[in-house]
Scaffold this active site. Structure first.
Site, PDB file in Angstrom:
ATOM      1  N   ASP A  98     110.266  45.110   7.995  1.00  0.00           N
ATOM      2  CA  ASP A  98     111.166  44.971   8.208  1.00  0.00           C
ATOM      3  C   ASP A  98     111.630  42.947   7.730  1.00  0.00           C
ATOM      4  OD1 ASP A  98     114.173  44.472   8.453  1.00  0.00           O
ATOM      5  OD2 ASP A  98     114.212  45.833  10.171  1.00  0.00           O
TER       6      ASP A  98
ATOM      7  N   TRP B 195     116.144  46.788  16.661  1.00  0.00           N
ATOM      8  CA  TRP B 195     115.304  47.112  15.638  1.00  0.00           C
ATOM      9  C   TRP B 195     114.546  47.595  15.203  1.00  0.00           C
ATOM     10  CZ3 TRP B 195     120.120  47.463  13.472  1.00  0.00           C
ATOM     11  CH2 TRP B 195     120.860  46.654  14.306  1.00  0.00           C
TER      12      TRP B 195
ATOM     13  N   LYS C   2     122.602  38.844   5.287  1.00  0.00           N
ATOM     14  CA  LYS C   2     122.005  37.972   6.328  1.00  0.00           C
ATOM     15  C   LYS C   2     121.850  36.003   4.988  1.00  0.00           C
ATOM     16  CE  LYS C   2     120.070  40.490   9.532  1.00  0.00           C
ATOM     17  NZ  LYS C   2     121.358  40.754  10.406  1.00  0.00           N
TER      18      LYS C   2
HETATM   19  N1  PMP Z   1     117.265  45.381  11.287  1.00  0.00           N
HETATM   20  C1  PMP Z   1     117.027  43.920  11.805  1.00  0.00           C
HETATM   21  C2  PMP Z   1     116.305  43.081  12.034  1.00  0.00           C
HETATM   22  C3  PMP Z   1     118.790  43.794  11.844  1.00  0.00           C
HETATM   23  O1  PMP Z   1     118.436  42.688  12.168  1.00  0.00           O
HETATM   24  C4  PMP Z   1     119.670  44.275  11.274  1.00  0.00           C
HETATM   25  C5  PMP Z   1     120.991  44.421  11.447  1.00  0.00           C
HETATM   26  N2  PMP Z   1     121.238  43.109  12.018  1.00  0.00           N
HETATM   27  C6  PMP Z   1     119.122  46.107  10.678  1.00  0.00           C
HETATM   28  C7  PMP Z   1     117.995  45.965  10.431  1.00  0.00           C
HETATM   29  C8  PMP Z   1     120.127  47.070  10.436  1.00  0.00           C
HETATM   30  O2  PMP Z   1     120.521  46.337   9.126  1.00  0.00           O
HETATM   31  P1  PMP Z   1     121.496  47.227   8.536  1.00  0.00           P
HETATM   32  O3  PMP Z   1     122.971  46.914   9.324  1.00  0.00           O
HETATM   33  O4  PMP Z   1     121.320  46.579   7.028  1.00  0.00           O
HETATM   34  O5  PMP Z   1     121.409  48.568   8.322  1.00  0.00           O
END
Ligand code: PMP
Length: 361
Positions: free
Chosen positions: A171, A103, A195
């Site tokens: 994030d 991520w 989450k």
């Molecule tokens: N950052 C992290 C740490 C994540 O775990 C996730 C999704 N699992 C995301 C970003 C992406 O999130 P989204 O699907 O809402 O774009």
């Protein structure tokens, strides 16, 4: 009620059962309006009260003063990867990014696509992102330093924030509202809400007003943080259902759990329970994250081989324990144990782990 399983999915993820029951009730007739929660106007008194209350709850939970703005932005966390550099890195501005996994890498790529001036300050890629970097040098004059506070795929989490005066851009998708924060270290916090706070597709964003001074005037309206602040997240029709769900989960954290200190203690108790089961298994289960950087939200571990891992995951599901398959990049097993996972779910999982070990070693 249909039988529910203990849901260890990484996101969308387990939500508090009292919240789901309340949603079920409000889905037909919200607050005696004679309409579903998804049928009422976003400009109605009822919805405005929900939005106002949810923002106040976030502020109370994190002790935010009025220099902080709380907004809801469509597009999940992935749009935030693009919006953060777009809003804060005009011409001469630069930022640092710490790469702790998939991520963070995506956040870096989204800044690079836009040709922004960013540097990777530190990375744990050399060891499969199994740890959180320490003792790195932070460049000067950065508009922000980006970190991923919890790495959902690799099961690591920042237990101590980097020592710096530079505002952190975080994030916090997979550990938002799971523990108290030293809030003054942050300039912006964002999280897809799927989450710890509700359904997927929307991001909760906390933004310090001094960061808004960096936002250029020539951004497309829906991509500027200023729009969301000025229009109270209602420039367009927001996801009223998501915001409503957030309100219920925030209420649950405040009123049922008793705030973030209690939430953190419960989360630690749950995580310790599984990590102890792993560490006392004589190597049958092997944690993948370095011990001091272990996540309290996503517990990742391996078994002897993939066949045994698949057997574990399938048998777990037959026993009412779902969503345990590790991310396809990492393999292995991952138990996502967000705020709403009850201790009973953890104990059931640990008992299953012990029985499985005894039958297969
Ligand atoms: N950052 C992290 C740490 C994540 O775990 C996730 C999704 N699992 C995301 C970003 C992406 O999130 P989204 O699907 O809402 O774009």
């Amino acid at each position: 009620m249909e039988k529910r399983i203990f849901n260890f999915n990484p996101g969308p993820a387990v939500q508090p059962l009292p919240v789901l029951k309340q949603i079920q009730k409000d889905f037909i007739n919200y607050n005696n309006t004679g309409m579903s929660i998804i049928e009422i106007s976003h400009r109605s008194k009822d919805f405005m009260a929900i939005l106002e209350s949810s923002k106040k709850r976030v502020k109370r939970l994190y002790n935010l003063d009025d220099s902080w703005k709380v907004i809801f932005v469509p597009g999940g966390a992935s749009l935030q990867f693009a919006m953060v550099p777009m809003n804060f890195l005009t011409k001469d501005k630069k930022a640092g990014y710490i790469n702790t996994g998939t991520w963070s890498t995506k956040a870096i790529e989204e800044a690079q696509i836009q040709g922004k001036n960013i540097k990777v300050t530190a990375s744990s890629e050399d060891k499969n992102f199994s740890y959180i970097p320490k003792n790195f040098t932070i460049q000067k004059d950065l508009a922000y330093l980006h970190i991923t506070t919890n790495n959902t795929i690799r099961g690591t989490q920042w237990q101590n924030l980097p020592e710096t005066e530079i505002p952190l851009a975080a994030d916090m998708c997979s550990d938002i509202l799971s523990r108290p924060l030293d809030i003054e270290k942050f300039g912006i916090i964002y999280a897809g809400i799927q989450k710890n706070i509700g359904p997927s597709g929307t991001a909760l964003v906390l933004i310090k007003d001094k960061m808004l001074d960096l936002v250029p005037e020539d951004l497309p309206t829906m991509l500027s943080y200023k729009t969301y602040v000025k229009k109270d997240s209602m420039h367009n029709t927001p996801s009223t259902f998501s915001i409503y769900c957030c309100e219920l989960v925030l209420k649950w954290i405040e009123e049922e759990i008793g705030g973030l200190e209690n939430m953190a203690a419960l989360n630690k108790e749950k995580a310790d329970y599984i990590y102890n089961t792993i560490d006392e298994s004589n190597g049958f289960y092997k944690g993948t994250a370095q011990k001091e950087d272990r996540s309290f939200m996503n517990v990742t571990f391996r078994l002897l081989n993939e066949d045994l891992e698949n057997k574990f995951i399938n048998l777990a599901l037959e026993n009412g324990l779902g969503g345990l398959k590790g991310h396809r990049i990492a393999g292995g097993v991952r138990a996502s144990i967000y705020n709403a996972m009850p201790l009973e779910g953890i104990k059931t999982l640990c008992k299953f782990m012990e029985d499985f070990k005894n039958q297969n070693s």
